[in-house]
Write a protein that holds these residues in place. Structure first.
Motif, mmCIF file in Angstrom:
data_model
loop_
_atom_site.group_PDB
_atom_site.id
_atom_site.type_symbol
_atom_site.label_atom_id
_atom_site.label_comp_id
_atom_site.label_asym_id
_atom_site.label_seq_id
_atom_site.Cartn_x
_atom_site.Cartn_y
_atom_site.Cartn_z
ATOM 1 N N CYS A 22 0.864 -1.175 0.000
ATOM 2 C CA CYS A 22 0.000 0.000 0.000
ATOM 3 C C CYS A 22 0.900 1.224 0.000
ATOM 4 C CB CYS A 22 -0.907 -0.004 1.221
ATOM 5 S SG CYS A 22 -1.994 1.432 1.343
ATOM 6 N N ALA A 23 0.959 1.906 -1.136
ATOM 7 C CA ALA A 23 1.775 3.108 -1.258
ATOM 8 C C ALA A 23 0.960 4.316 -0.816
ATOM 9 C CB ALA A 23 2.237 3.277 -2.695
ATOM 10 N N LEU A 24 1.525 5.093 0.098
ATOM 11 C CA LEU A 24 0.848 6.249 0.663
ATOM 12 C C LEU A 24 1.418 7.529 0.077
ATOM 13 C CD1 LEU A 24 1.148 5.158 4.414
ATOM 14 C CD2 LEU A 24 -0.706 4.628 2.824
ATOM 15 N N SER A 25 0.550 8.504 -0.174
ATOM 16 C CA SER A 25 1.010 9.813 -0.617
ATOM 17 C C SER A 25 0.074 10.872 -0.079
ATOM 18 C CB SER A 25 1.098 9.873 -2.143
ATOM 19 O OG SER A 25 -0.166 9.633 -2.732
ATOM 20 N N GLY A 26 0.531 12.117 -0.131
ATOM 21 C CA GLY A 26 -0.260 13.211 0.392
ATOM 22 C C GLY A 26 0.196 13.603 1.779
ATOM 23 N N HIS A 27 -0.702 14.186 2.545
ATOM 24 C CA HIS A 27 -0.374 14.708 3.870
ATOM 25 C C HIS A 27 -0.566 13.606 4.903
ATOM 26 C CE1 HIS A 27 -0.758 18.333 6.826
ATOM 27 N NE2 HIS A 27 0.285 17.580 7.064
ATOM 28 N N ILE A 28 0.504 12.894 5.221
ATOM 29 C CA ILE A 28 0.441 11.751 6.111
ATOM 30 C C ILE A 28 1.045 12.127 7.452
ATOM 31 C CG2 ILE A 28 1.096 9.344 6.438
ATOM 32 C CD1 ILE A 28 1.542 9.323 3.325
ATOM 33 N N PHE A 29 0.258 12.029 8.494
ATOM 34 C CA PHE A 29 0.770 12.218 9.841
ATOM 35 C C PHE A 29 1.404 10.910 10.308
ATOM 36 C CE2 PHE A 29 -0.798 16.368 10.851
ATOM 37 C CZ PHE A 29 -1.934 16.522 10.074
ATOM 38 N N ASP A 30 2.486 11.020 11.066
ATOM 39 C CA ASP A 30 3.193 9.796 11.434
ATOM 40 C C ASP A 30 2.446 8.977 12.467
ATOM 41 O OD1 ASP A 30 5.767 11.081 13.746
ATOM 42 O OD2 ASP A 30 3.587 11.249 13.724
ATOM 43 N N ASP A 31 1.343 9.485 13.002
ATOM 44 C CA ASP A 31 0.573 8.683 13.949
ATOM 45 C C ASP A 31 -0.706 8.125 13.310
ATOM 46 O OD1 ASP A 31 -1.123 11.304 15.862
ATOM 47 O OD2 ASP A 31 -0.708 11.079 13.720
ATOM 48 N N TYR A 32 -0.727 8.085 11.987
ATOM 49 C CA TYR A 32 -1.858 7.479 11.282
ATOM 50 C C TYR A 32 -1.922 5.980 11.559
ATOM 51 C CZ TYR A 32 -3.749 11.091 8.167
ATOM 52 O OH TYR A 32 -4.397 12.173 7.659
ATOM 53 N N ASP A 33 -3.136 5.462 11.602
ATOM 54 C CA ASP A 33 -3.374 4.022 11.509
ATOM 55 C C ASP A 33 -3.573 3.676 10.039
ATOM 56 O OD1 ASP A 33 -5.488 3.500 14.464
ATOM 57 O OD2 ASP A 33 -3.309 3.536 14.230
ATOM 58 N N ILE A 34 -2.910 2.626 9.598
ATOM 59 C CA ILE A 34 -3.126 2.086 8.267
ATOM 60 C C ILE A 34 -3.684 0.681 8.427
ATOM 61 C CG2 ILE A 34 -2.138 1.537 6.029
ATOM 62 C CD1 ILE A 34 -1.977 4.516 6.779
#
Length: 122
Positions: A22-34
């Motif tokens: 799963c490639a993530l892009s955009g405004h990602i906070f480091d405390d996101y749950d994926i």
């Protein structure tokens, strides 16, 4: 806004393995749950794994525990789902999703990617 791109699905025999990305892009906070969520025809959506990008803590339902492993490479903004010991009942479209916060339940995510098909033949 966060964009997610899932890949890595395919056809595999019972007992085989696949690794989804799963490639993530955009405004990602480091405390996101994926999370990885799957949807099989005629069945309800099922959350199969979750990882917090900051702390690395993970969660799995009993149906995949011991067979599936979620991991993240924060430098590459990519989350992986290693699936071993695949069974026909694992056949589904697998989605990755992101949220900032715990969510109402295990399916409550703010951003969703497109799915990738996993088919396990018997």
């Amino acid at each position: 806004e966060v964009q997610l791109q899932a890949s890595g699905g395919g056809l595999v025999q019972t007992g085989g393995s696949l690794r989804l990305s799963c490639a993530l892009s955009g405004h990602i906070f480091d405390d996101y749950d994926i999370g990885w969520i799957r949807q099989a025809p005629g069945r309800e959506r099922e959350a199969v794994s979750k990882i917090n990008l900051r702390y690395g803590d993970t969660d799995y339902p009993d149906s995949v525990k011991g067979r599936f492993t979620i991991s993240s490479d924060n430098a590459k903004n990519t989350v992986y789902l290693q699936m071993n010991g695949l069974k026909p009942e694992d056949t589904a479209v697998y989605f990755c999703a992101a949220r900032h916060g715990p969510g109402v339940d295990e399916l409550d995510y703010d951003y969703w990617g497109q799915g990738t098909q996993v088919t396990v033949s018997s």
